[in-house]
Write a protein that holds these residues in place. Structure first.
Motif, PDB file in Angstrom:
ATOM      1  N   GLU A  14       0.702  -1.459  -0.333  1.00  0.00           N
ATOM      2  CA  GLU A  14       0.052   0.037  -0.375  1.00  0.00           C
ATOM      3  C   GLU A  14       0.648   1.107   0.256  1.00  0.00           C
ATOM      4  OE1 GLU A  14      -3.585   2.115   0.191  1.00  0.00           O
ATOM      5  OE2 GLU A  14      -3.511   0.426   0.038  1.00  0.00           O
ATOM      6  N   LEU A  15       1.936   1.184   0.911  1.00  0.00           N
ATOM      7  CA  LEU A  15       3.177   2.626   0.670  1.00  0.00           C
ATOM      8  C   LEU A  15       4.348   3.001  -0.120  1.00  0.00           C
ATOM      9  CD1 LEU A  15       2.905   2.611   4.746  1.00  0.00           C
ATOM     10  CD2 LEU A  15       1.880   3.622   3.796  1.00  0.00           C
ATOM     11  N   GLY A  16       4.007   1.270  -1.249  1.00  0.00           N
ATOM     12  CA  GLY A  16       4.980   1.568  -1.308  1.00  0.00           C
ATOM     13  C   GLY A  16       6.579   1.440  -1.812  1.00  0.00           C
ATOM     14  N   LEU A  17       6.234   0.659  -0.009  1.00  0.00           N
ATOM     15  CA  LEU A  17       7.813   0.325   0.579  1.00  0.00           C
ATOM     16  C   LEU A  17       8.297  -0.471  -0.572  1.00  0.00           C
ATOM     17  CD1 LEU A  17       6.970   1.420   4.177  1.00  0.00           C
ATOM     18  CD2 LEU A  17       7.917   2.548   2.421  1.00  0.00           C
ATOM     19  N   PRO A  18       9.250  -0.692  -1.082  1.00  0.00           N
ATOM     20  CA  PRO A  18      10.894  -1.846  -0.930  1.00  0.00           C
ATOM     21  C   PRO A  18      11.252  -2.839  -0.132  1.00  0.00           C
ATOM     22  CG  PRO A  18      12.028  -0.011  -1.062  1.00  0.00           C
ATOM     23  CD  PRO A  18      10.580   0.313  -0.151  1.00  0.00           C
ATOM     24  N   PHE A  19      10.451  -3.961  -0.416  1.00  0.00           N
ATOM     25  CA  PHE A  19      10.740  -5.019   1.301  1.00  0.00           C
ATOM     26  C   PHE A  19      11.244  -5.917   0.444  1.00  0.00           C
ATOM     27  CE2 PHE A  19       6.702  -5.299  -0.464  1.00  0.00           C
ATOM     28  CZ  PHE A  19       5.914  -6.793  -0.094  1.00  0.00           C
ATOM     29  N   ARG A  20      11.491  -7.306   0.892  1.00  0.00           N
ATOM     30  CA  ARG A  20      12.125  -8.556   0.753  1.00  0.00           C
ATOM     31  C   ARG A  20      11.074  -9.419   1.415  1.00  0.00           C
ATOM     32  NH1 ARG A  20      16.416 -12.178   1.824  1.00  0.00           N
ATOM     33  NH2 ARG A  20      17.583 -10.921   4.255  1.00  0.00           N
ATOM     34  N   VAL A  62     -12.262  -1.684   0.645  1.00  0.00           N
ATOM     35  CA  VAL A  62     -10.387  -3.095   0.351  1.00  0.00           C
ATOM     36  C   VAL A  62      -9.854  -3.014  -0.538  1.00  0.00           C
ATOM     37  CG1 VAL A  62      -9.240  -3.626   1.683  1.00  0.00           C
ATOM     38  CG2 VAL A  62     -11.062  -2.296   2.658  1.00  0.00           C
ATOM     39  N   ALA A  63     -10.808  -3.968  -1.411  1.00  0.00           N
ATOM     40  CA  ALA A  63     -10.172  -4.287  -2.449  1.00  0.00           C
ATOM     41  C   ALA A  63      -9.721  -3.979  -3.550  1.00  0.00           C
ATOM     42  CB  ALA A  63     -11.289  -5.701  -2.375  1.00  0.00           C
ATOM     43  N   SER A  64     -10.833  -3.258  -3.714  1.00  0.00           N
ATOM     44  CA  SER A  64     -10.569  -1.800  -4.726  1.00  0.00           C
ATOM     45  C   SER A  64      -9.633  -0.810  -5.084  1.00  0.00           C
ATOM     46  CB  SER A  64     -11.993  -1.566  -4.910  1.00  0.00           C
ATOM     47  OG  SER A  64     -12.332  -0.101  -4.012  1.00  0.00           O
ATOM     48  N   ARG A  65      -8.549  -0.968  -3.674  1.00  0.00           N
ATOM     49  CA  ARG A  65      -7.309  -0.004  -3.673  1.00  0.00           C
ATOM     50  C   ARG A  65      -6.817  -0.114  -4.743  1.00  0.00           C
ATOM     51  NH1 ARG A  65      -8.015   3.509   0.257  1.00  0.00           N
ATOM     52  NH2 ARG A  65      -6.094   4.179   0.418  1.00  0.00           N
ATOM     53  N   PRO A  66      -6.024   0.759  -5.267  1.00  0.00           N
ATOM     54  CA  PRO A  66      -4.655   0.370  -6.563  1.00  0.00           C
ATOM     55  C   PRO A  66      -3.785  -0.073  -6.325  1.00  0.00           C
ATOM     56  CG  PRO A  66      -5.871   3.089  -5.962  1.00  0.00           C
ATOM     57  CD  PRO A  66      -6.378   2.324  -5.043  1.00  0.00           C
ATOM     58  N   ARG A  67      -3.168  -0.134  -5.110  1.00  0.00           N
ATOM     59  CA  ARG A  67      -2.336  -1.107  -4.664  1.00  0.00           C
ATOM     60  C   ARG A  67      -2.513  -2.404  -3.797  1.00  0.00           C
ATOM     61  NH1 ARG A  67       2.574   0.893  -4.793  1.00  0.00           N
ATOM     62  NH2 ARG A  67       3.202   3.034  -5.663  1.00  0.00           N
ATOM     63  N   HIS A  68      -3.813  -2.693  -3.695  1.00  0.00           N
ATOM     64  CA  HIS A  68      -4.370  -4.016  -2.832  1.00  0.00           C
ATOM     65  C   HIS A  68      -3.486  -4.855  -3.683  1.00  0.00           C
ATOM     66  CE1 HIS A  68      -6.611  -6.587  -0.963  1.00  0.00           C
ATOM     67  NE2 HIS A  68      -7.380  -6.603  -1.946  1.00  0.00           N
ATOM     68  N   VAL A  69      -3.567  -6.324  -2.833  1.00  0.00           N
ATOM     69  CA  VAL A  69      -2.600  -7.310  -2.698  1.00  0.00           C
ATOM     70  C   VAL A  69      -4.127  -8.665  -2.782  1.00  0.00           C
ATOM     71  CG1 VAL A  69      -0.862  -6.591  -4.016  1.00  0.00           C
ATOM     72  CG2 VAL A  69      -1.347  -7.201  -1.983  1.00  0.00           C
ATOM     73  N   GLY A  70      -4.051  -9.361  -2.821  1.00  0.00           N
ATOM     74  CA  GLY A  70      -4.448 -10.330  -1.970  1.00  0.00           C
ATOM     75  C   GLY A  70      -4.199 -11.279  -1.149  1.00  0.00           C
ATOM     76  N   ILE A  71      -3.675 -12.637  -0.568  1.00  0.00           N
ATOM     77  CA  ILE A  71      -3.350 -12.809   0.582  1.00  0.00           C
ATOM     78  C   ILE A  71      -2.221 -13.982   0.042  1.00  0.00           C
ATOM     79  CG2 ILE A  71      -4.884 -14.764   0.983  1.00  0.00           C
ATOM     80  CD1 ILE A  71      -4.421 -14.679   3.621  1.00  0.00           C
ATOM     81  N   GLY A  72      -2.929 -14.255  -0.971  1.00  0.00           N
ATOM     82  CA  GLY A  72      -1.877 -15.293  -1.623  1.00  0.00           C
ATOM     83  C   GLY A  72      -0.520 -14.642  -2.786  1.00  0.00           C
ATOM     84  N   TRP A  73      -0.451 -13.135  -2.590  1.00  0.00           N
ATOM     85  CA  TRP A  73       0.145 -12.578  -3.197  1.00  0.00           C
ATOM     86  C   TRP A  73       1.546 -12.674  -2.202  1.00  0.00           C
ATOM     87  CZ3 TRP A  73       3.126  -8.047  -1.845  1.00  0.00           C
ATOM     88  CH2 TRP A  73       3.823  -7.734  -2.949  1.00  0.00           C
ATOM     89  N   ARG A  74       2.785 -12.745  -3.274  1.00  0.00           N
ATOM     90  CA  ARG A  74       3.933 -12.886  -2.227  1.00  0.00           C
ATOM     91  C   ARG A  74       5.078 -12.041  -2.568  1.00  0.00           C
ATOM     92  NH1 ARG A  74       4.940 -18.456   0.298  1.00  0.00           N
ATOM     93  NH2 ARG A  74       3.212 -19.321  -0.977  1.00  0.00           N
ATOM     94  N   GLY A  75       4.796 -11.280  -3.470  1.00  0.00           N
ATOM     95  CA  GLY A  75       6.049 -10.694  -3.516  1.00  0.00           C
ATOM     96  C   GLY A  75       7.343 -10.388  -4.625  1.00  0.00           C
TER      97      GLY A  75
END
Length: 206
Positions: A25-31, A193-206
């Motif tokens: 949501e915040l566009g922060l880089p992470f691994r 919540v699901a319609s937010r532009p940066r939303h990802v589902g619980i299945g998303w791993r990054g």
């Protein structure tokens, strides 16, 4: 070069999903370092040096400092952003609903999901708890429904970390045998919540 956050995360965990969601949501880089249940990673000396409580999620900040507990991570990452309301009362409401999530919501809905959906043989082992989970869980959902009949989001008119905290396990409540059809305000909120532009589902791993 941008230094990223490191998130120790168990894929099916709603608490871990909260952190993946706020980071995205915040566009922060992470691994992500995936932690499988029973892998022994959380009881290793290296992990225990970061979190003596031996649990995920665990967030390692870009400067190397560790932070445990999903609520603490949400608040730290959202500090100074629109995900924490500027208005003092709305900010207090944000904390109120985050505490509600940890004290009333998660011990019922998340625990039921763990045993009934994620743990092999859990339904049989915990059959004696199902009626209790249903009674308490539907009461929790009714409290949420009442709030969402009055407001688009939990702390007020705008999306906050309280919504992230409550979304994580509510949107998969049906995996814990809860029927959301009688809760139109909750279902509308889930869709917002699901319609937010940066939303990802619980299945998303990054």
């Amino acid at each position: 070069m941008t230094v990223a956050y490191t998130l120790y995360s168990m894929h099916g965990s709603g608490n871990c999903y909260k952190i993946r969601l706020v980071l995205h949501e915040l566009g922060l880089p992470f691994r992500i370092i995936d932690v499988e249940k029973g892998s022994g990673i959380t009881t290793s000396p290296d992990f225990l040096a970061l979190n003596a409580n031996a649990q995920v999620p665990l967030l390692v900040l870009p400067d190397g400092r560790p932070l445990a507990e999903s609520g603490a991570m949400l608040l730290h990452l959202a500090e100074g952003t629109a995900l924490i309301p500027a208005d003092p009362y709305e900010r207090a409401l944000c904390w109120q609903w985050m505490f509600f999530e940890q004290y009333s919501h998660e011990p019922v809905i998340a625990v039921a999901r763990n045993w009934l959906f994620l743990t092999p043989g859990g339904r049989e082992r915990m059959a004696h708890r199902i009626d209790e989970w249903q009674t308490k869980g539907y009461r929790v959902l009714s409290v949420m429904e009442g709030r969402l009949e009055q407001s688009d989001f939990f702390s007020g008119p705008t999306f906050s970390v309280a919504d992230i905290a409550l979304y994580a396990y509510t949107h998969v409540a049906e995996e814990a045998d809860y029927d959301l059809s009688a809760y139109p305000a909750i279902r509308a909120w889930l869709a917002r919540v699901a319609s937010r532009p940066r939303h990802v589902g619980i299945g998303w791993r990054g």
